[in-house]
Design an enzyme around this catalytic site. Structure first.
Site, PDB file in Angstrom:
ATOM      1  N   SER A 110       0.783  -1.283  -0.062  1.00  0.00           N
ATOM      2  CA  SER A 110       0.174  -0.560  -0.034  1.00  0.00           C
ATOM      3  C   SER A 110       1.032   0.897  -0.064  1.00  0.00           C
ATOM      4  O   SER A 110       2.359   1.304   0.142  1.00  0.00           O
ATOM      5  CB  SER A 110      -0.763  -0.032   0.982  1.00  0.00           C
ATOM      6  OG  SER A 110      -0.133   0.603   2.393  1.00  0.00           O
ATOM      7  N   LYS A 111       0.292   2.261  -0.199  1.00  0.00           N
ATOM      8  CA  LYS A 111       1.001   3.963   0.074  1.00  0.00           C
ATOM      9  C   LYS A 111       2.061   4.081   0.756  1.00  0.00           C
ATOM     10  O   LYS A 111       2.842   4.559   0.479  1.00  0.00           O
ATOM     11  CB  LYS A 111       0.289   4.851  -0.085  1.00  0.00           C
ATOM     12  CG  LYS A 111      -1.379   5.176  -1.109  1.00  0.00           C
ATOM     13  CD  LYS A 111      -0.566   6.333  -1.791  1.00  0.00           C
ATOM     14  CE  LYS A 111      -1.460   6.814  -2.629  1.00  0.00           C
ATOM     15  NZ  LYS A 111      -1.351   6.014  -4.294  1.00  0.00           N
ATOM     16  N   ARG A 112       1.569   3.107   2.029  1.00  0.00           N
ATOM     17  CA  ARG A 112       2.918   3.223   2.921  1.00  0.00           C
ATOM     18  C   ARG A 112       4.137   3.081   2.814  1.00  0.00           C
ATOM     19  O   ARG A 112       5.330   3.122   3.510  1.00  0.00           O
ATOM     20  CB  ARG A 112       2.455   3.081   4.578  1.00  0.00           C
ATOM     21  CG  ARG A 112       2.043   1.377   4.509  1.00  0.00           C
ATOM     22  CD  ARG A 112       0.957   1.656   6.423  1.00  0.00           C
ATOM     23  NE  ARG A 112       0.595   0.050   6.239  1.00  0.00           N
ATOM     24  CZ  ARG A 112       1.415  -0.877   6.697  1.00  0.00           C
ATOM     25  NH1 ARG A 112       2.876  -0.594   6.353  1.00  0.00           N
ATOM     26  NH2 ARG A 112       1.149  -2.375   6.293  1.00  0.00           N
ATOM     27  N   HIS A 113       3.687   1.682   2.032  1.00  0.00           N
ATOM     28  CA  HIS A 113       5.118   1.411   1.499  1.00  0.00           C
ATOM     29  C   HIS A 113       6.143   2.167   0.539  1.00  0.00           C
ATOM     30  O   HIS A 113       7.280   1.826   0.292  1.00  0.00           O
ATOM     31  CB  HIS A 113       4.832  -0.303   0.972  1.00  0.00           C
ATOM     32  CG  HIS A 113       4.619  -1.216   2.243  1.00  0.00           C
ATOM     33  ND1 HIS A 113       3.220  -1.466   2.074  1.00  0.00           N
ATOM     34  CD2 HIS A 113       4.723  -1.756   3.082  1.00  0.00           C
ATOM     35  CE1 HIS A 113       2.635  -2.479   2.812  1.00  0.00           C
ATOM     36  NE2 HIS A 113       4.058  -2.758   3.422  1.00  0.00           N
ATOM     37  N   GLY A 114       5.323   3.314  -0.026  1.00  0.00           N
ATOM     38  CA  GLY A 114       6.500   3.948  -1.216  1.00  0.00           C
ATOM     39  C   GLY A 114       5.357   3.645  -2.887  1.00  0.00           C
ATOM     40  O   GLY A 114       3.843   3.519  -1.679  1.00  0.00           O
TER      41      GLY A 114
END
Ligand code: GLU
Length: 485
Positions: free
Chosen positions: A253-257
């Protein structure tokens, strides 16, 4: 031509996600390998969240990747239209069919009632399924009530006590209990079909033979099988691809980049890199080969060899592959690709002919062996276009004194003035310097010289740089360094 037809049906509710792009790639490869057809449909039943700008991003990104659809909203095809919002009439007929067959019904529960029911079930640790009392309502009575109570939905009458079985190409036989499905909704109103109904109708009408999609859709498949049965549609074959996981093994998800193809593109990854990288997200050829072009993949890809367990996204691998593909480019190609990034970094105007010269090609070629993505080019080569800034401490090699640094710079100055006035190759420059240094300490000459030219702790060696910068500019930089000292 084979009768194999695969598809993706992305929802235009965001830019093309790498997971969806991977699904597109696997569908494309499977179709190509078997001489079939790859269809791209746009799934915009959720009109509130869908946006034409995302549809454009999805189509543009797939085109950029080279995953070309044989049929799509852009290229058309025998079963057009390929956008759900253009297919309302068709859905209406099938909703009507389900109602007439007594296999769908109007549900008049309010959102609030449904929410309360769900909460109660969750408190009791039961699955939040809705078995609707309205399924028993007499059809004519329901029709009449639907005229006035317009906030109804239409649900599928899920049969009780059924086992639904299918053989997933990747996962083998999967069995579901209809009692764990509930009466799921198929339409908000006659003219607004919901996902489950729309996708099943689209798959039947666009004659899809194989549905290859993400693991997150497994629980939808028994619903689709029931709907196919009810509507008299053929049952396609299914393959559910493993989720893509971040390094912490949770769903990517976005929190991984960054997660969208557009963002990877902006960072300067090449389409062929992403294709190769995505192909290895859940599949491998069973050999040591890791670098594959798209046409090669279409020959070796085997859907049955896709793994069941999640595919971990490995950014180091992406960067490694990216470097491999960057090195495959000719100097000219790579320069063209790097120019926009370089101009952007240096805040130069749109490259003019003067800028696209041999000089930039040489600069880019020098970095080619180390470049991991195009966006690095500006930072790595800025010193070729501007006088570098640096702390004078950086000029110091080991423990040499400031006077020794000065002597070192004067030495380099003398060598260049006397022997490197005319353009020389890196090899010639190196030879001249090494001869001049003789038995002396190379580091104390070459380190300060390299820093003077680049302002950097790490960079290519000074001879490569002098070859490109030329004697005049090198002398200018040496002169300036002397002043700083
Ligand atoms: N629109 C769905 C998605 O983007 C795809 C549905 C399907 O493949 O059946 O995940």
């Amino acid at each position: 031509m084979s009768s194999i037809r695969t598809r993706i049906a992305p929802s235009p509710t965001g830019n093309l996600h790498i997971g969806t792009a991977r699904t597109a790639l696997f569908n494309y490869l499977f179709a190509k390998k078997h001489g079939g057809v790859f269809v791209l449909r746009i799934e915009d039943t959720d009109l509130e969240r869908s946006d034409p700008k995302y549809e454009k991003d999805i189509l543009d990104s797939l085109r950029w990747l080279g995953i070309d659809a044989d049929e799509s909203p852009e290229v058309g095809g025998p079963y057009a239209p390929y956008r759900q919002s253009d297919r309302t009439e068709s859905y209406k007929n099938y909703i009507q069919q389900l109602l007439s067959q007594g296999q769908a019904f109007y549900c008049f529960h309010s959102q609030k009632e449904l929410e309360e029911e769900k909460q109660k079930l969750l408190e009791k640790k039961l699955p939040p399924l809705h078995f609707c009392e309205y399924r028993e309502m007499e059809a004519r009575e329901a029709e009449t009530l639907a005229q006035t109570k317009t906030d109804h939905v239409i649900r599928f009458k899920t049969p009780a006590g059924r086992k639904i079985t299918f053989t997933d190409i990747i996962r083998g036989e999967l069995v579901f209990e209809s009692d764990l499905i509930g009466d799921f909704s198929v339409a908000r109103k006659m003219d607004s079909a919901l996902y489950h109904l729309a996708v099943v109708v689209d798959d039947a009408e666009t004659k899809i033979s194989h549905i290859i999609r993400g693991e997150d859709h497994i629980a939808n498949t028994p619903k689709h099988i029931l709907l196919n049965e009810a509507l008299g549609f053929p049952q396609p074959l299914y393959a559910h691809l493993p989720l893509i996981l971040g390094p912490d093994r949770s769903k990517l998800s976005k929190r991984h980049g960054v997660t969208s193809i557009t963002e990877y593109r902006e960072q300067g990854y090449l389409p062929e890199t992403l294709i190769n990288f995505m192909a290895l997200l859940g599949w491998n050829p069973g050999t040591d080969q890791e670098v594959f072009a798209l046409n090669e993949l279409a020959q070796v890809f085997d859907i049955a060899k896709v793994q069941k367990s999640g595919a971990v996204f490995n950014i180091e691998k992406l960067d490694w592959l990216s470097g491999e593909y960057i090195r495959k480019k000719t100097q000219e190609e790579l320069t063209k690709l790097c120019l926009p990034y370089l101009c952007d970094f240096l805040q130069f105007k749109i490259p003019n002919d003067q800028f696209q010269n041999e000089y930039v090609e040489k600069v880019v070629a020098l970095e080619q062996p180390r470049l991991k993505k195009l966006s690095e080019i500006g930072e790595k080569t800025e010193y070729f276009f501007r006088m570098p800034k640096y702390d004078k401490e950086l000029l110091r090699w080991k423990n040499i004194t400031e006077t020794e640094i000065l002597t070192s710079l004067e030495f380099s100055e003398k060598v260049i003035k006397s022997k490197i006035q005319n353009p020389k190759s890196k090899i010639e420059i190196e030879k001249i310097f090494l001869e001049a240094i003789g038995e002396g300490d190379k580091g104390s000459i070459l380190w300060p010289l390299r820093v003077v030219l680049t302002g950097k702790k790490a960079s290519p060696g000074p001879f490569d740089i002098i070859e490109i910068l030329g004697a005049e500019e090198t002398l200018k930089r040496l002169e300036r360094a002397k002043k700083i000292l």
